[in-house]
Design a protein around this motif. Structure first.
Motif, PDB file in Angstrom:
ATOM      1  N   TYR A   4       0.807  -1.222   0.000  1.00 53.69           N
ATOM      2  CA  TYR A   4       0.000   0.000   0.000  1.00 53.69           C
ATOM      3  C   TYR A   4       0.840   1.272   0.000  1.00 53.69           C
ATOM      4  CZ  TYR A   4      -3.515  -3.420   1.284  1.00 53.69           C
ATOM      5  OH  TYR A   4      -4.330  -4.517   1.299  1.00 53.69           O
ATOM      6  N   ALA A   5       2.107   1.159  -0.363  1.00 53.36           N
ATOM      7  CA  ALA A   5       3.011   2.319  -0.335  1.00 53.36           C
ATOM      8  C   ALA A   5       2.520   3.447  -1.243  1.00 53.36           C
ATOM      9  CB  ALA A   5       4.424   1.896  -0.719  1.00 53.36           C
ATOM     10  N   TRP A  10       0.229   8.879  -1.731  1.00 57.45           N
ATOM     11  CA  TRP A  10      -0.747   9.818  -2.287  1.00 57.45           C
ATOM     12  C   TRP A  10      -1.687  10.383  -1.222  1.00 57.45           C
ATOM     13  CZ3 TRP A  10      -0.446  12.494  -6.557  1.00 57.45           C
ATOM     14  CH2 TRP A  10       0.445  12.060  -7.528  1.00 57.45           C
ATOM     15  N   GLY A  11      -1.930   9.632  -0.165  1.00 56.18           N
ATOM     16  CA  GLY A  11      -2.693  10.181   0.953  1.00 56.18           C
ATOM     17  C   GLY A  11      -1.943  11.332   1.607  1.00 56.18           C
ATOM     18  N   PHE A  55      -4.001  11.077 -10.752  1.00 61.23           N
ATOM     19  CA  PHE A  55      -2.558  10.796 -10.764  1.00 61.23           C
ATOM     20  C   PHE A  55      -2.221   9.587  -9.897  1.00 61.23           C
ATOM     21  CE2 PHE A  55      -2.038  15.617 -11.399  1.00 61.23           C
ATOM     22  CZ  PHE A  55      -2.125  15.501 -12.781  1.00 61.23           C
ATOM     23  N   ALA A  56      -2.862   9.500  -8.744  1.00 67.47           N
ATOM     24  CA  ALA A  56      -2.593   8.383  -7.824  1.00 67.47           C
ATOM     25  C   ALA A  56      -2.989   7.048  -8.435  1.00 67.47           C
ATOM     26  CB  ALA A  56      -3.336   8.601  -6.507  1.00 67.47           C
ATOM     27  N   VAL A  83      -8.759   6.683   3.336  1.00 66.23           N
ATOM     28  CA  VAL A  83      -8.543   6.316   4.739  1.00 66.23           C
ATOM     29  C   VAL A  83      -7.289   6.993   5.280  1.00 66.23           C
ATOM     30  CG1 VAL A  83      -7.990   4.389   6.285  1.00 66.23           C
ATOM     31  CG2 VAL A  83      -9.858   4.162   4.634  1.00 66.23           C
ATOM     32  N   VAL A  84      -6.232   7.018   4.472  1.00 71.68           N
ATOM     33  CA  VAL A  84      -5.000   7.701   4.899  1.00 71.68           C
ATOM     34  C   VAL A  84      -5.284   9.182   5.150  1.00 71.68           C
ATOM     35  CG1 VAL A  84      -2.666   8.401   4.189  1.00 71.68           C
ATOM     36  CG2 VAL A  84      -3.456   6.061   3.753  1.00 71.68           C
TER      37      VAL A  84
END
Length: 158
Positions: A4-5, A10-11, A55-56, A83-84
């Motif tokens: 999930y990097a 992006w978060g 973009f993410a 969530v981030v």
């Protein structure tokens, strides 16, 4: 966690962008002199928010998924980004209201009472740190889920 990097990255980028947007809003007077226009002008951040999700998800597709992405994969990735952002909301709100625009709540309360017909009590209940943390966290989740669903339709690739 490496899985999930991209979403975490992006978060964080989204949160930093939102903080920079707060600096822009403050600089343009939307938190004081032109606070009566704030509710309208703050919505322009939606363009930036959507672009960041595009973009993410494109990066997720190309970097992590070998150039292929189903709608579900894009949607889930967008939810994780949301969530981030929601987790970072209390810190973001603290930075915003402690350092960028410490007079915002008082200015918003005064404007709401004088120009929007709110009672002092209702304005104080709405315009405060706790309320904004809750709004930011749930807003990040709600708008993030909707944005993710739509953006994933456009960036999916077989």
């Amino acid at each position: 966690m490496k899985k999930y990097a991209t979403e975490v990255k992006w978060g964080v980028i989204f949160t930093v962008s939102a903080l920079l947007w707060m600096v822009v809003e403050k600089t343009l007077g939307w938190h004081d002199t032109h606070i009566d226009k704030h509710a309208i002008y703050t919505n322009f951040f939606a363009v930036i928010a959507i672009a960041l999700f595009v973009f993410a998800l494109i990066e997720k597709r190309n970097k992590d998924l070998g150039g292929k992405m189903t709608w579900v994969q894009g949607f889930v990735s967008g939810i994780i980004i949301s969530v981030v952002v929601a987790i970072l909301a209390p810190l973001s709100q603290y930075i915003t209201h402690e350092f960028i625009t410490p007079d915002y709540f008082q200015n918003a309360i005064t404007n709401a009472v004088e120009n929007a017909g709110m009672t002092q009590e209702n304005a104080e209940t709405f315009f405060n740190f706790k309320s904004y943390v809750i709004q930011a966290a749930f807003g990040a989740l709600g708008m993030g889920i909707v944005t993710s669903a739509i953006v994933a339709l456009f960036v999916r690739k077989k």
